[in-house]
Design a protein around this motif. Structure first.
Motif, mmCIF file in Angstrom:
data_model
loop_
_atom_site.group_PDB
_atom_site.id
_atom_site.type_symbol
_atom_site.label_atom_id
_atom_site.label_comp_id
_atom_site.label_asym_id
_atom_site.label_seq_id
_atom_site.Cartn_x
_atom_site.Cartn_y
_atom_site.Cartn_z
ATOM 1 N N GLU A 1 4.331 -10.851 6.615
ATOM 2 C CA GLU A 1 4.480 -11.316 8.240
ATOM 3 C C GLU A 1 6.647 -11.832 8.441
ATOM 4 O OE1 GLU A 1 2.142 -14.361 10.183
ATOM 5 O OE2 GLU A 1 1.368 -13.056 9.266
ATOM 6 N N PRO A 2 6.813 -11.062 9.506
ATOM 7 C CA PRO A 2 8.128 -11.374 9.157
ATOM 8 C C PRO A 2 8.261 -12.806 10.182
ATOM 9 C CG PRO A 2 7.223 -9.285 10.661
ATOM 10 C CD PRO A 2 6.344 -10.040 10.208
ATOM 11 N N GLU B 1 -3.557 -6.090 3.189
ATOM 12 C CA GLU B 1 -4.709 -6.796 3.058
ATOM 13 C C GLU B 1 -4.472 -7.302 1.375
ATOM 14 O OE1 GLU B 1 -6.009 -8.358 4.474
ATOM 15 O OE2 GLU B 1 -4.953 -7.211 6.294
ATOM 16 N N ARG B 2 -4.187 -6.344 0.251
ATOM 17 C CA ARG B 2 -4.416 -6.725 -1.010
ATOM 18 C C ARG B 2 -2.971 -6.437 -1.125
ATOM 19 N NH1 ARG B 2 -8.316 -4.751 -6.123
ATOM 20 N NH2 ARG B 2 -6.944 -5.334 -7.577
ATOM 21 N N VAL B 3 -2.340 -7.548 -1.632
ATOM 22 C CA VAL B 3 -1.113 -7.075 -1.461
ATOM 23 C C VAL B 3 -0.460 -6.773 -3.091
ATOM 24 C CG1 VAL B 3 1.570 -8.794 -2.583
ATOM 25 C CG2 VAL B 3 0.318 -9.036 -0.485
ATOM 26 N N ASP B 4 0.361 -5.678 -3.520
ATOM 27 C CA ASP B 4 0.569 -4.763 -4.282
ATOM 28 C C ASP B 4 1.626 -5.074 -5.896
ATOM 29 O OD1 ASP B 4 0.190 -3.102 -7.041
ATOM 30 O OD2 ASP B 4 1.036 -1.557 -5.751
#
Length: 100
Positions: free
Chosen positions: A5-6, A42-45
């Protein structure tokens, strides 16, 4: 709070290779010793983690999929990630190449 998120105070910026968008996130607000490069979602890589910033003993740890990319691409990604990371950091750094 989602990691990309910013409003995340640790988020240093974003860049792209034309195919993927990457985010750079510091380990802390004051004197971070590492940063992460990741693909948001949604799923951080996790693409790469660079540690040893404060000691000068830099080491890059690559995510499973990303370690198979070409050496030239990995150098480009490291270089670009350092530029994004230090864009908002007042401390200059001479050596940006990681042993990893």
């Amino acid at each position: 709070m989602k990691i990309a998120e910013p409003s995340d105070p640790l988020l240093r910026g974003r860049f792209t290779d034309g195919r993927n968008e990457f985010c750079v996130r510091a380990s802390s607000i004051d004197a971070p010793d590492s940063f992460q490069v990741f693909v948001p979602g949604e799923r951080v890589d996790i693409v790469m983690i660079v540690s040893g910033i404060n000691t000068g003993y830099l080491h890059a740890t690559w995510g499973e999929v990303w370690r198979t990319y070409s050496p030239e691409w990995k150098v480009w990604l490291e270089d670009t990630a350092f530029k994004v990371f230090y864009k908002v950091t007042t401390r200059p750094w001479d050596s940006r190449y990681c042993d990893g």
